[in-house]
Design an enzyme around this catalytic site. Sequence first.
Site, mmCIF file in Angstrom:
data_model
loop_
_atom_site.group_PDB
_atom_site.id
_atom_site.type_symbol
_atom_site.label_atom_id
_atom_site.label_comp_id
_atom_site.label_asym_id
_atom_site.label_seq_id
_atom_site.Cartn_x
_atom_site.Cartn_y
_atom_site.Cartn_z
ATOM 1 N N CYS A 214 55.695 34.331 42.790
ATOM 2 C CA CYS A 214 55.543 35.501 41.923
ATOM 3 C C CYS A 214 56.865 35.848 41.231
ATOM 4 O O CYS A 214 57.899 36.008 41.888
ATOM 5 C CB CYS A 214 55.053 36.684 42.747
ATOM 6 S SG CYS A 214 54.842 38.163 41.736
ATOM 7 N N GLU B 265 49.347 24.853 33.280
ATOM 8 C CA GLU B 265 49.162 24.379 31.904
ATOM 9 C C GLU B 265 48.062 23.328 31.773
ATOM 10 O O GLU B 265 48.170 22.430 30.947
ATOM 11 C CB GLU B 265 50.502 23.835 31.399
ATOM 12 C CG GLU B 265 50.843 24.178 29.957
ATOM 13 C CD GLU B 265 50.855 25.687 29.667
ATOM 14 O OE1 GLU B 265 50.414 26.045 28.573
ATOM 15 O OE2 GLU B 265 51.298 26.492 30.513
HETATM 16 C C1 LIG Z 1 47.995 37.297 35.149
HETATM 17 C C2 LIG Z 1 48.470 36.353 36.210
HETATM 18 C C3 LIG Z 1 48.529 36.774 37.518
HETATM 19 C C4 LIG Z 1 48.954 35.897 38.535
HETATM 20 N N1 LIG Z 1 48.920 36.303 39.850
HETATM 21 C C5 LIG Z 1 49.212 35.418 40.849
HETATM 22 C C6 LIG Z 1 49.049 35.769 42.222
HETATM 23 O O1 LIG Z 1 48.616 36.875 42.574
HETATM 24 N N2 LIG Z 1 49.386 34.820 43.159
HETATM 25 C C7 LIG Z 1 49.845 33.583 42.808
HETATM 26 O O2 LIG Z 1 50.142 32.764 43.689
HETATM 27 N N3 LIG Z 1 49.972 33.228 41.511
HETATM 28 C C8 LIG Z 1 49.653 34.091 40.537
HETATM 29 N N4 LIG Z 1 49.714 33.700 39.231
HETATM 30 C C9 LIG Z 1 50.087 32.303 38.910
HETATM 31 C C10 LIG Z 1 48.845 31.414 38.787
HETATM 32 O O3 LIG Z 1 48.203 31.283 40.026
HETATM 33 C C11 LIG Z 1 49.233 30.011 38.259
HETATM 34 O O4 LIG Z 1 50.150 29.459 39.160
HETATM 35 C C12 LIG Z 1 49.856 30.067 36.867
HETATM 36 O O5 LIG Z 1 49.100 30.889 36.001
HETATM 37 C C13 LIG Z 1 49.971 28.661 36.271
HETATM 38 O O6 LIG Z 1 48.727 28.085 36.073
HETATM 39 P P1 LIG Z 1 48.044 28.041 34.603
HETATM 40 O O7 LIG Z 1 49.097 27.548 33.640
HETATM 41 O O8 LIG Z 1 46.898 27.094 34.776
HETATM 42 O O9 LIG Z 1 47.622 29.426 34.280
HETATM 43 C C14 LIG Z 1 49.342 34.570 38.205
HETATM 44 C C15 LIG Z 1 49.281 34.164 36.870
HETATM 45 C C16 LIG Z 1 48.844 35.027 35.876
HETATM 46 C C17 LIG Z 1 48.765 34.530 34.468
#
Ligand SMILES: Cc1cc2nc3c(=O)[nH]c(=O)nc-3n(C[C@H](O)[C@H](O)[C@H](O)COP(=O)(O)O)c2cc1C
Length: 331
Positions: free
Chosen positions: A113, A215
């Site tokens: 986070c 991504e």
């Molecule tokens: C709005 C938002 C909230 C997130 N909250 C968490 C969370 O509570 N716990 C966590 O491990 N990752 C959290 N993440 C990270 C996502 O789990 C993920 O690792 C990140 O979005 C990258 O993946 P993506 O590019 O496919 O979105 C959050 C991401 C976003 C965009």
Amino acid sequence: MEIKKQFFKQPVRLLAPMEGLTDPLMRQILTQIASDLGRPYDWSVSEFIRVTQTVLPAHVFYKYVPELHHDAKTASGTPIHVQLLGSEAQLMAENAAYACELGAPAIDINFGCPAKTVNNHRGGSVLLDEPEVIYEIISAVRQAVPTHIPVSAKIRLGYTDTSRMDDIRGAISDSGADWLTIHARTKTQGYKPPAYWDKIKAFNKLSIPVIANGEIWNAEQSQRCMVQSGTTHLMLGRGAVTRPDLIAQIDHGHQQNLGSNTTLLWEDLITHQIKFLEGQAKNDVVLVGRYKQWLGMLTKGYNEAQILWENVKREKNKATIIAALQSSTQL
Ligand SMILES: Cc1cc2nc3c(=O)[nH]c(=O)nc-3n(C[C@H](O)[C@H](O)[C@H](O)COP(=O)(O)O)c2cc1C
């Protein structure tokens, strides 16, 4: 050691924890769509539950993970793992043990986070600069939780840079974690493309399964991610909200139970959007706000969503938005 690598018999697909986005309502909808398309998520992870000073009361766990009332599964049967975030090993361990008493099928620990308030209290990604604390937390949680319940960690590649990657890998290797999810960016890189999938490769030396994340917006990117990271296990984040059929698109042609019908048409997505708008929230203002957040993301995946967005972006009334949605097939 090798046994753990085999822990996942097939490539797993997970729906990412996303605070304020994949809340229980969104999890319900997205896991239902995936099941309907013939490729259910193997599991999803809850939004992080912050552990600071006490063992949290049951109602806090139930608020974040109401699925705990239903065998820790969404209505379509997808298990929900409970994610904890904190920096005090003993307290994390006690909370993890309690979550298991309440029915958590697995515990995930958040070391990714980037939020300032969380990092300022030594939680989340800031701990990537303190691999020894990562080790302490995971091993304390592992010891506190019944042996049949898996304990996993979710990390980024580093805090400001990737220079501690070897130390982080070492800490995780010794900690007893059952698997590791890696968001392939540092904290400093935030959520901006690209994701550095090739950096995940270094973690494949671990004896546990590694899940790649970051991504992945379409099937082609998922293939490249698997090749570059050297793992077949994927966690889908924003891409899964933007195109709820992403999981089925990814495994299209690779899975026996997946027919040719792996695309979710806008017409079919309308029903799910209405269900979302009819779902539970504090009040309609919150619900409409959350729906608009989703619709905004859908504009990247569906042309129809762009037109609807123009029509409802200033609309506050839920019933009017539902009516606009219902007629959006004729747009
Ligand atoms: C709005 C938002 C909230 C997130 N909250 C968490 C969370 O509570 N716990 C966590 O491990 N990752 C959290 N993440 C990270 C996502 O789990 C993920 O690792 C990140 O979005 C990258 O993946 P993506 O590019 O496919 O979105 C959050 C991401 C976003 C965009």
